[in-house]
Write a protein that holds these residues in place. Structure first.
Motif, mmCIF file in Angstrom:
data_model
loop_
_atom_site.group_PDB
_atom_site.id
_atom_site.type_symbol
_atom_site.label_atom_id
_atom_site.label_comp_id
_atom_site.label_asym_id
_atom_site.label_seq_id
_atom_site.Cartn_x
_atom_site.Cartn_y
_atom_site.Cartn_z
ATOM 1 N N GLY A 1 6.482 1.045 -3.216
ATOM 2 C CA GLY A 1 7.448 2.126 -3.365
ATOM 3 C C GLY A 1 7.588 2.530 -4.824
ATOM 4 N N ARG B 1 9.409 4.812 -6.284
ATOM 5 C CA ARG B 1 10.771 5.031 -6.770
ATOM 6 C C ARG B 1 11.460 3.697 -7.083
ATOM 7 N NH1 ARG B 1 12.548 8.912 -1.911
ATOM 8 N NH2 ARG B 1 11.255 7.323 -0.877
ATOM 9 N N ARG C 1 4.998 5.320 -0.883
ATOM 10 C CA ARG C 1 6.114 5.281 0.056
ATOM 11 C C ARG C 1 7.145 6.372 -0.222
ATOM 12 N NH1 ARG C 1 7.905 -0.887 1.074
ATOM 13 N NH2 ARG C 1 9.238 0.227 2.559
ATOM 14 N N CYS C 2 6.660 7.583 -0.425
ATOM 15 C CA CYS C 2 7.560 8.713 -0.625
ATOM 16 C C CYS C 2 6.814 10.002 -0.347
ATOM 17 C CB CYS C 2 8.112 8.725 -2.057
ATOM 18 S SG CYS C 2 6.863 9.013 -3.323
ATOM 19 N N GLY C 3 7.542 11.095 -0.291
ATOM 20 C CA GLY C 3 6.932 12.393 -0.114
ATOM 21 C C GLY C 3 6.389 12.938 -1.418
ATOM 22 N N ASP D 1 8.659 13.513 -4.455
ATOM 23 C CA ASP D 1 9.324 12.348 -5.043
ATOM 24 C C ASP D 1 8.397 11.458 -5.868
ATOM 25 O OD1 ASP D 1 11.881 12.909 -3.965
ATOM 26 O OD2 ASP D 1 11.254 12.096 -2.025
ATOM 27 N N THR E 1 0.035 11.356 -0.417
ATOM 28 C CA THR E 1 1.174 10.579 0.080
ATOM 29 C C THR E 1 1.091 10.336 1.575
ATOM 30 O OG1 THR E 1 2.480 12.589 0.407
ATOM 31 C CG2 THR E 1 2.693 11.452 -1.724
ATOM 32 N N PRO F 1 6.602 9.312 6.832
ATOM 33 C CA PRO F 1 7.693 9.178 5.870
ATOM 34 C C PRO F 1 7.938 7.719 5.462
ATOM 35 C CG PRO F 1 8.325 10.676 7.636
ATOM 36 C CD PRO F 1 7.031 10.041 8.052
ATOM 37 N N GLY F 2 7.988 7.504 4.143
ATOM 38 C CA GLY F 2 8.334 6.190 3.623
ATOM 39 C C GLY F 2 7.274 5.123 3.746
#
Length: 297
Positions: free
Chosen positions: A21, A23, A48-50, A53, A66, A70-71
């Motif tokens: 991830g 973020r 693990r993001c769009g 992000d 990506t 989602p995620g």
């Protein structure tokens, strides 16, 4: 983390990092690590993001896929110069039969470097699961699935092996070396797992997975650069569970890899795992795997 940025000529560094991830990794200090280590190329897994992000990476051009789940998943390759070409499965569907179902998941991306005759690929391979005969109700973190995740992973491995062979040969025909970098979710040898005996019945170290790893590597195909540099001894580990004291006691796995065509492998100079000094400083459950290569000539 006690690193000193080194500048000069005659070598370049390629890093592999499953950030678990981007973020979350940034909140823990990823950007500081990147600025201090400053590799010429960084292959990232599990963004693990769009797309909106992912963010910026000062000093780097970022090629990103990506995926559409989602995620989950997501790969990127950062380079100092804009790459000469970018190929992702979202843009160029894989040709090997059996990979179409994975093309939207953000698992594979490759770039042709503009400043060196080299193609670099970032791979996030499915984690998989256990075959049905090894599953025991009540003993798994996840409910028994009859071996569905294991079968899906093995299908990916078989198909990706064919795709990888095509990509490796295409790079060589174009006068470029080829480097596969990333989280393969497979440990190959006993030296790659701290407690290897019980691991033989765990996903990531099953006989079928280890056999596949052996089938894609060899002195005339792709060389396991890290093992060649580190030698025939335990480690270097790149993943430790978040749970318990695995990190502190250095009980982990080597599932992050750099596999290079022989010409590039011969120019590998050193390998470093940027393992943080304390659990509370961890950026991810993986640590960055950095290999330094000599430039041609």
């Amino acid at each position: 983390m006690g690193m000193t940025q080194v500048t000069g000529t005659g070598w370049f560094e390629v890093a592999a990092f499953n950030v678990n991830g981007i973020r979350a990794a940034r909140r823990r200090g990823f950007d500081r690590w990147l600025a201090e280590r400053a590799p010429e190329v960084l292959a990232i897994q599990e963004l693990r993001c769009g797309p909106s992000d992912v963010g910026e990476f000062p000093g780097y051009h970022a090629a990103v896929d990506t995926g559409s789940i989602p995620g989950r998943n997501g790969v990127a390759i950062l380079t100092r110069q804009a790459p000469a070409a970018v190929r992702s499965w979202a843009l160029v569907p894989p040709r090997a039969r059996g990979l179409a179902a994975f093309a939207h998941e953000g698992r594979y991306l490759e770039v042709d470097l503009a400043d060196r005759p080299l193609t670099v690929a970032s791979l996030y391979l499915p984690k998989g699961g256990l075959p049905a005969h090894l599953q025991r109700p009540g003993s798994l973190r996840e409910k028994p699935d009859g071996g569905a995740k294991f079968d899906r992973k093995m299908g990916f491995l078989a198909a990706f092996g064919r795709e990888l062979e095509r990509n490796r040969r295409a790079a060589l025909r174009a006068g470029r070396e080829f480097l596969l970098v990333g989280d393969l979710n497979v440990a190959h040898l006993e030296h790659d797992v701290t407690n290897w005996r019980p691991a033989r019945k765990m996903e990531g170290f099953l006989p079928e997975e280890r056999a596949w790893f052996g089938s894609i590597t060899g002195p005339r195909r792709l060389v396991d650069v890290v093992r060649a540099l580190h030698g025939d001894r335990p480690g270097p580990l790149t993943w430790w569970s978040w749970a318990g004291e695995s990190f502190t006691k250095d009980v982990g796995w080597r599932i992050d890899h750099q596999l290079a065509t022989p010409g590039l492998a011969r120019r590998a100079l050193s390998v470093t795992v940027d393992k943080e000094p304390a659990p509370q400083q961890r950026l991810s459950d993986h640590a960055p795997l950095v290999v330094r290569y000599a430039d041609p000539g």
